[in-house]
Design an enzyme around this catalytic site. Structure first.
Site, PDB file in Angstrom:
ATOM      1  N   ASP A  18       0.863  -1.174   0.000  1.00  0.00           N
ATOM      2  CA  ASP A  18       0.000   0.000   0.000  1.00  0.00           C
ATOM      3  C   ASP A  18       0.906   1.233   0.000  1.00  0.00           C
ATOM      4  O   ASP A  18       2.123   1.142   0.185  1.00  0.00           O
ATOM      5  CB  ASP A  18      -0.938  -0.003   1.197  1.00  0.00           C
ATOM      6  CG  ASP A  18      -2.249   0.716   0.903  1.00  0.00           C
ATOM      7  OD1 ASP A  18      -2.256   1.603   0.027  1.00  0.00           O
ATOM      8  OD2 ASP A  18      -3.260   0.395   1.546  1.00  0.00           O
ATOM      9  N   TRP A  19       0.320   2.397  -0.200  1.00  0.00           N
ATOM     10  CA  TRP A  19       1.080   3.635  -0.406  1.00  0.00           C
ATOM     11  C   TRP A  19       2.094   3.867   0.731  1.00  0.00           C
ATOM     12  O   TRP A  19       1.709   4.113   1.874  1.00  0.00           O
ATOM     13  CB  TRP A  19       0.128   4.817  -0.504  1.00  0.00           C
ATOM     14  CG  TRP A  19       0.809   6.130  -0.764  1.00  0.00           C
ATOM     15  CD1 TRP A  19       1.569   6.851   0.114  1.00  0.00           C
ATOM     16  CD2 TRP A  19       0.810   6.880  -1.980  1.00  0.00           C
ATOM     17  NE1 TRP A  19       2.041   7.996  -0.470  1.00  0.00           N
ATOM     18  CE2 TRP A  19       1.583   8.042  -1.762  1.00  0.00           C
ATOM     19  CE3 TRP A  19       0.228   6.685  -3.235  1.00  0.00           C
ATOM     20  CZ2 TRP A  19       1.782   9.002  -2.741  1.00  0.00           C
ATOM     21  CZ3 TRP A  19       0.425   7.648  -4.214  1.00  0.00           C
ATOM     22  CH2 TRP A  19       1.197   8.795  -3.971  1.00  0.00           C
TER      23      TRP A  19
END
Length: 766
Positions: free
Chosen positions: A298-299
């Site tokens: 994820d980011w």
């Protein structure tokens, strides 16, 4: 020669030497000869330097205006140089054929090997044309409609150059405080698994190499929906039993359905951040489930292992993440900066890098990008596809199916089509942005049909609109924060005046579309701001109120349930929101939605869910007794249970029958029920099957959804519905640490919600 022909020449030569065809095969899941694809991937991998392999593991966010000057300094310049060197495998948040093609051209024609890029984007419930938020779609229980919705999103997104969406979110969650419940399918593992598969099938279609299908990404692996306190990014600490029986099944279902990418999670799970969790990624996903796609972080979640206290710096975070099985780094720059040196230092084996790069290259081959890197870059198709009329019909259909009729005392609904004065009250009723909901980042503000516009199409009544009160303070655009209006009641007087003169009042209240979603957890889940006061003030002068809720999570509305005669769950329904709600209010569409998530009486009951454990003290015989599992200030029961939803039809269940009271391993039994429409109009009912395993090696829930079927009946029509119960249906992850059906006694329930009246019993033996 630094152009795309170099890679093609080497790859084709390698295939010819291996005696293989050079045709790019296009099936998204299986191949007539899997070894051909593997040979193609290996032929490319053999040409790559270690640096170039690591580059495939690197994903950058869009970093400059591609139509503007080339970046000369700073982080943007560094990213640009990496792109030209072949040190980028994927881009995200770059959209539009012109920009996508420009970046792809750099990757294909300026790098040494010309390996094409993946282009990812959060196409969560639509691109420009917006479907209902995923939680709302789950309320339809209509798998074909959900699949079609995802297919619409895929067709529109691929037309602007995208080939990868970071959806579906398949996290199970029981906590309405968590803002991201809007992005999933609710609290139930069985329903969530079915919907997860439908969404993957809608996105990826039958041919991943087609230009109108898109890579799906199952997220967040794993446990994100169980974040403590319902607070985003928070800690998760749960048992192996919950992981296996509640959280894992939707992820396993989409692996079996051929999903090609996974995203790991921000949260830590039992003390280990998911991004660095080898148990999740290496053991469960890649070893046990044999997932052969790739995992993206994820980011920034690789570097977030530093504040987690699990890595001392970015270099150690990169080492942990890659060894744990996280294949692609989303926007941490940890891999591209540190993996080469980690390999040279012996802390990461090059075989680990090879495996990650191979997985990414394989998916690029499956998309057909090596055959045609510009296949998604057709400006004519972009112009003809984005926002086309057929999409509007599709999202209107699923929006209507997503609406849930929570209450309808005295048959206040549907509204009469003529001869009445209708007062429409609420800022959300005239809002053309809020209905788009959260996670619709490519959609244009003010592009939704408002409830006011939808109702104005019915001209037989006198319709008067007034705002009453704002939901938020100030002008709300697509920004990360929305401030709740808690003081301004200046519109109350006008709303009360209009309500006094009306035959029926329609009030559209709830959350703005940006008050749920990522980073938007709430400690209070009632009507935000002064809306509750407005509702009570209007009710005092006119009790004929239809409350239409707009929200992205279950709300606690006990006062409304006790006093308001008609309540409609209208969610955030997307582009066609107002038309869908108006057609339901006026009876041109008979509501059939059922809640995919329990509505609590108040936030103190949260987390609340239907498939709870019985405990050792479920009830006490004496009503005055204190010592049992309960609250002293509230009931245990929910306001609206999972599976609840009314209709303008009336449905009667009767005559539950079992074909046998016993069955053994490899056998099965049938359970049937008679359903009758005793109402005056045709309607659909979601018939639900629940089972309880009375005694288990691990304690079992009081009931679990194990089947459902949408049945449409004409007035007075009767139909027999039959479900099959077999060994597979009653399996669970037992104390033996495996999935199996245990011998014993079971109860079976059938009804229109998780609160059922008809039940039977059977025995299973192995």
């Amino acid at each position: 020669m630094r152009n795309k022909s170099l890679l093609a020449s080497f790859a084709i030569a390698a295939l010819i030497v291996a005696g293989c065809s050079n045709k790019i095969l296009k099936s998204p899941v299986s191949y007539s000869n899997e070894s051909i694809l593997d040979t193609k991937v290996d032929s490319v991998l053999q040409l790559m330097t270690l640096e170039e392999k690591v580059g495939q593991l690197n994903q950058y966010n869009g970093f400059w205006d591609i139509t503007g000057p080339t970046p000369k300094e700073g982080h943007a310049a560094k990213k640009y140089e990496d792109l030209k060197k072949g040190l980028v495998g994927s881009m995200l948040n770059v959209k539009g054929v012109k920009d996508v093609k420009a970046l792809q051209k750099i990757a294909v024609e300026q790098t040494r090997l010309g390996i094409p890029l993946l282009f990812g984007f959060d196409v969560i419930h639509g691109y420009k044309t917006i479907s209902p938020i995923p939680l709302a779609e789950a309320a339809s229980w209509d798998l074909e409609a959900i699949k079609k919705s995802a297919a619409i999103a895929a067709e529109e997104a691929t037309a602007v150059g995208l080939n990868w969406t970071f959806a579906p979110m398949v996290d199970i969650s029981r906590d309405a405080r968590w803002g991201r419940v809007m992005e999933g399918a609710g609290e139930d593992t069985f329903l969530g698994s079915k919907i997860a598969v439908a969404r993957v099938q809608g996105f990826q279609g039958d041919d991943l190499a087609a230009t109108n299908t898109i890579l799906a990404c199952a997220k967040h692996f794993a446990g994100y929906g169980f974040a403590e306190s319902g607070r985003d990014y928070n800690t998760v600490d749960i048992s192996e039993t919950v992981l296996q029986n509640t959280i894992f099944p939707p992820f396993k279902a989409v692996v079996d359905a051929g999903v090609r990418t996974f995203m790991n999670s921000f949260n830590e799970l039992n003390g280990i951040p998911a991004t660095g969790n080898a148990y999740l990624q290496r053991e469960i996903l890649k070893r046990d489930w044999k997932f052969d796609g790739f995992v993206v972080s994820d980011w920034g979640s690789i570097n977030e292992m530093i504040p987690h206290g699990y890595a001392k710096d970015s270099k150690q975070a990169a080492e942990i993440a890659i060894n744990a099985g996280s294949d692609m780094d989303m926007e941490s720059s940890a891999y591209v900066e540190h993996l080469v040196s980690l390999v040279k230092e012996g802390k990461v084996k090059e075989s680990v890098i090879n495996d990650a790069a191979r997985r990414i290259l394989k998916v690029k081959f499956e998309l057909g990008l090596f055959e045609d890197p510009y296949k998604y870059c057709d400006e004519g198709r972009e112009l003809a596809t984005v926002g086309k009329a057929a999409f509007q019909d599709g999202v209107l259909d699923v929006a209507k199916k997503s609406i849930v009729l929570l209450k309808n005392d005295k048959d206040l609904l549907p509204l009469k089509k003529s001869g009445q004065k209708i007062a429409l009250i609420g800022a959300l009723a005239n809002d053309k942005t809020s209905p788009l909901g959260s996670w619709r980042i490519a959609a244009d503000d003010n592009s939704a049909v408002s409830v006011l516009e939808g109702l104005q199409k019915y001209t037989g009544n006198q319709l008067t609109y007034t705002k009453g009160a704002e939901v938020t303070e100030g002008r709300t655009q697509f920004i990360w924060e929305t401030k709740i209006n808690t003081t301004d009641k200046s519109g109350f007087a006008d709303a009360i005046s209009v309500a006094k003169q009306a035959d029926v009042v329609v009030m559209v209240l709830g959350e703005h579309g940006l008050q749920s979603g990522e980073g938007r957890s709430r400690t209070e889940i009632g009507l935000p701001g002064v809306q509750q006061e407005l509702l009570e003030a209007i009710y005092k002068v006119n009790p004929n109120v239809v409350l239409v809720l707009n929200n992205g999570r279950p709300l606690a509305i006990p006062w409304a349930d006790e006093n308001i005669p008609a309540i409609v769950e209208g969610w955030h329904l997307g582009t066609q929101s107002g038309n869908a709600i108006a057609q339901v209010l006026y009876g041109d569409y008979n509501p059939s939605g059922k809640l995919p998530m329990t509505f609590p009486r108040n936030v103190g009951q949260v987390p609340i869910y239907y498939n709870y454990k019985n405990t050792g003290r479920p009830t006490m015989n004496e009503p005055e007794s204190v010592f049992w599992s309960h609250y002293i200030d509230e009931k245990n029961t929910p306001l609206y249970p999972f599976g609840h939803g009314l209709s303008y039809s009336k449905f009667e269940y009767s005559d539950l029958q079992l074909s046998s009271k016993t069955f053994a391993k490899y056998g099965k039994i049938e359970v049937s029920v008679i359903l009758k429409n005793t109402g005056k109009v045709a309607g659909k009912e979601v018939v639900q099957l629940y089972i309880r395993d009375l005694i288990g090696s691990i304690t079992r829930p009081v009931k679990e959804l194990k089947g459902f079927e949408i049945i449409e009946l004409q007035p007075n029509q009767t139909k027999k519905i039959v479900f099959i119960i077999d060994e597979k249906l009653i399996e669970y992850y037992t104390a033996n640490r495996k999935w199996e059906a245990e011998a014993g006694d079971f109860k079976v329930f059938i009804g229109g919600s998780s609160v059922t009246k008809l039940e039977g019993d059977f025995q299973y033996s192995n």
